[in-house]
Design an enzyme around this catalytic site. Structure first.
Site, PDB file in Angstrom:
ATOM      1  N   GLU A   1      -0.442  14.383 -10.271  1.00 38.46           N
ATOM      2  CA  GLU A   1       0.406  13.728  -9.268  1.00 38.46           C
ATOM      3  C   GLU A   1      -0.340  12.564  -8.593  1.00 38.46           C
ATOM      4  O   GLU A   1      -0.539  12.561  -7.375  1.00 38.46           O
ATOM      5  CB  GLU A   1       0.839  14.741  -8.205  1.00 38.46           C
TER       6      GLU A   1
ATOM      7  N   GLY B   1      -1.002   9.002  -6.825  1.00 38.38           N
ATOM      8  CA  GLY B   1      -0.244   8.026  -6.056  1.00 38.38           C
ATOM      9  C   GLY B   1      -1.076   6.793  -5.812  1.00 38.38           C
ATOM     10  O   GLY B   1      -0.905   5.756  -6.447  1.00 38.38           O
TER      11      GLY B   1
ATOM     12  N   CYS C   1       1.926  -4.273  21.114  1.00 36.52           N
ATOM     13  CA  CYS C   1       1.396  -3.987  22.449  1.00 36.52           C
ATOM     14  C   CYS C   1       0.705  -2.626  22.489  1.00 36.52           C
ATOM     15  O   CYS C   1       1.157  -1.682  23.150  1.00 36.52           O
ATOM     16  CB  CYS C   1       2.521  -4.066  23.474  1.00 36.52           C
TER      17      CYS C   1
END
Length: 425
Positions: free
Chosen positions: A284, A286, A353
Site C-alpha cells: 500500500e 502512497g 494569521c
C-alpha cells in the site's frame, strides 16, 4: 533522475519552465510530473512482476482524479480510508475489485457503499467493527471479505504523528489479541477472513522494522492455519519514505531492494512450511509513489527583515501545505530563477494569521519580491491535507507531460467556499 531541474538558470518540470506555469495558472499551484509518477509506480510493478502481488496506491497521499486515473491505467489497486475515496476511485475509472478499505471508524453507510461495489477486502481494526460489518453484510444478503489489521507493536522509528504500529496507537488489533479476534471473525456468518494486514508507519527509511513486522505476521498466519483458518493474502501496508533533501538525511531503501527482501523472506517461509505454495502479497505505497512527483509553486509577496529573523512572505501558507506546521517537516525550497547575488537567511512563511504558518526555517535564499519559489517533494500530503482556513481557496493542480501542461484541478475562489452556506431567514 529527477523530473525537476534547473536549465539555463530556470527550474523546469520535465520540459516546461515553472515560470510559464505561474504565468498561465497563477500561484500557489501544485505542479506534478507525469513521467515521475509513472516511473515511481513502475518501480513497484517491476519488483512484483511474475508474482501474485498487487500494488494498492494509498490515495490519502494524493487523491486527484487525474493521478488516480493514470495509476489505474497502469493496473494499480487502491487503499482507501473513506467512502468518499471509494467514489473517487470509481470516478477515476479504477477497479473496485482492487480496493482495500482501511481505517478505524468505518460507518454503516460506508460499509454498504463498499459492499455494493464488491471491493476486494475490508481491513478491519476492532471487534466492534467486525460485528457492525457482519450485520450490514447480513442485511444485504452478502458476505464481506475481511482481513485484520494487526498491530505488531514494532517501532517504526519515525515521527510520532505518523507511527501507527505501537500499542499506544489507535490503529489495528493488538498482536496478542489477534488470534482470538480471527476466531471471532471466522464464527460470524456474513464474514470471510481472507487476509492479514499491517501498517507500522509512514516515511520509513529503514526496512528492518518492516521485516520485523513481517516475521510476526508469519507467526500469526501459521498459528491460524493450525486452527483451520487459512488466509489467502498478506498485506504489508506502505510507509516507504522518500528523501526530502535535508542535509544528513538518510536515503530510503530502494523499492526493488525492499520488495526483494520481503519476497525472499516469504518465499523461504512458504518453501519450509507450505511446500512452496504461494500467498498473494499486497503493498500500500502512497508517498513513495507521489511524494517526489510534485512541487508547490509560490510567489514572494514581501521580504521583511527583522532584528532576529528575516521573513520571506509568500502567497502559499499552512492551509496549502500542512506538513511543516503539523509534523515540523523539512521541505526543500528552491528559487525558480537563480540569481547571481549573495543569499540571505530567511524563514519562509505564509499570510495566514497563525504563528505556526511557516513552510521553511532558516534557508539561505537569493530572492527578491515577486520571485517564484518551489517547495520540493510536495506531491504527497499537500492538497489532500489542505483547508480553507482564512477563507483561502485551495490551490490549482496541474500535471506536466513533457512540454504540455494540463490543468487537473481549478483554483477555488471565495464564492466556491461559501456556496453551501445560507443566511438565517
Amino acid at each position: 533522475m529527477s523530473q525537476f531541474f534547473h536549465l539555463d538558470g530556470v527550474l523546469h518540470a520535465e520540459a516546461t519552465p515553472l515560470h510559464h506555469i505561474a504565468e498561465q495558472f497563477g500561484t500557489p499551484t501544485y505542479v506534478y510530473s507525469k513521467a515521475a509518477l509513472l516511473a515511481n509506480f513502475d518501480a513497484f510493478a517491476s519488483a512484483c512482476a511474475g508474482r501474485d502481488a498487487l500494488v494498492c496506491y494509498a490515495m490519502k497521499a494524493n487523491s486527484n482524479l487525474a493521478i488516480l486515473n493514470l495509476l489505474a491505467r497502469q493496473g494499480a489497486g487502491f487503499d482507501i480510508v473513506s467512502g468518499g475515496e471509494l467514489l473517487r476511485v470509481v470516478a477515476a475509472g479504477g477497479d473496485p475489485g482492487k480496493v482495500i478499505f482501511s481505517g478505524v471508524g468505518k460507518s454503516e453507510a460506508e460499509m454498504r457503499l463498499a459492499l455494493e461495489h464488491d471491493i476486494l477486502c475490508f481491513n478491519v481494526e476492532s471487534i466492534p467493527e467486525l460485528h457492525r460489518l457482519n450485520a450490514v453484510a447480513g442485511a444485504m444478503g452478502l458476505t464481506a471479505r475481511v482481513s485484520l489489521r494487526v498491530n505488531p507493536n514494532v517501532d517504526a522509528k519515525t515521527h510520532p504523528y505518523i507511527a501507527t504500529g505501537l500499542k499506544a496507537n489507535k490503529f489495528g488489533v493488538a498482536f496478542d489479541d489477534a488470534l482470538a479476534t480471527y476466531r471471532a471473525a471466522a464464527a460470524l456468518p456474513h464474514l470471510e477472513p481472507v487476509g492479514i494486514d499491517c501498517h507500522i508507519g509512514s516515511q520509513l527509511l529503514d526496512d528492518a522494522p518492516l521485516l520485523e513486522a513481517l516475521d510476526k505476521l508469519i507467526e500469526l498466519i501459521d498459528a491460524l492455519a493450525q486452527e483451520g483458518i487459512v488466509l489467502h493474502h498478506l498485506d504489508m501496508g506502505g510507509g516507504i519514505g522518500i528523501n526530502y533533501g535535508e542535509a544528513g538525511e538518510d536515503e530510503p531503501v530502494p523499492v526493488g531492494d525492499y520488495l526483494g527482501r520481503v519476497f525472499a523472506r516469504i518465499d523461504a517461509w512458504r518453501a519450509a512450511s507450505y511446500g512452496g505454495a504461494p500467498i498473494k502479497v499486497i503493498f500500500e505505497p502512497g508517498r513513495a509513489i507521489v511524494g517526489d512527483t510534485g512541487v508547490l509553486l509560490t510567489r514572494v509577496e514581501y521580504l521583511k527583515p527583522g532584528a532576529e529573523k528575516n521573513f520571506c512572505i509568500v502567497d502559499a501558507a499552512m492551509n496549502d501545505l500542512m506538513r511543516p506546521a503539523l509534523y515540523q517537516a523539512w521541505m526543500d525550497v528552491r528559487p525558480v530563477a537563480l540569481r547571481d547575488t549573495a543569499p540571505a537567511l530567511y524563514d519562509v512563511v505564509g499570510p495566514v494569521c497563525e504563528s505556526g504558518d511557516w513552510l521553511a526555517r532558516e534557508r539561505a535564499l537569493a530572492v527578491e519580491q515577486g520571485d517564484l519559489l518551489a517547495i520540493m517533494q510536495a506531491g504527497a500530503y499537500g492538497l489532500t491535507m489542505s483547508s480553507n482556513y482564512n477563507t483561502r481557496g485551495r490551490a490549482a493542480e496541474v500535471i506536466v507531460d513533457g512540454d504540455h501542461v494540463h490543468l487537473v484541478r481549478e483554483r477555488e475562489n471565495p464564492a466556491d467556499l461559501f456556496a453551501l452556506e445560507s443566511l438565517l431567514k
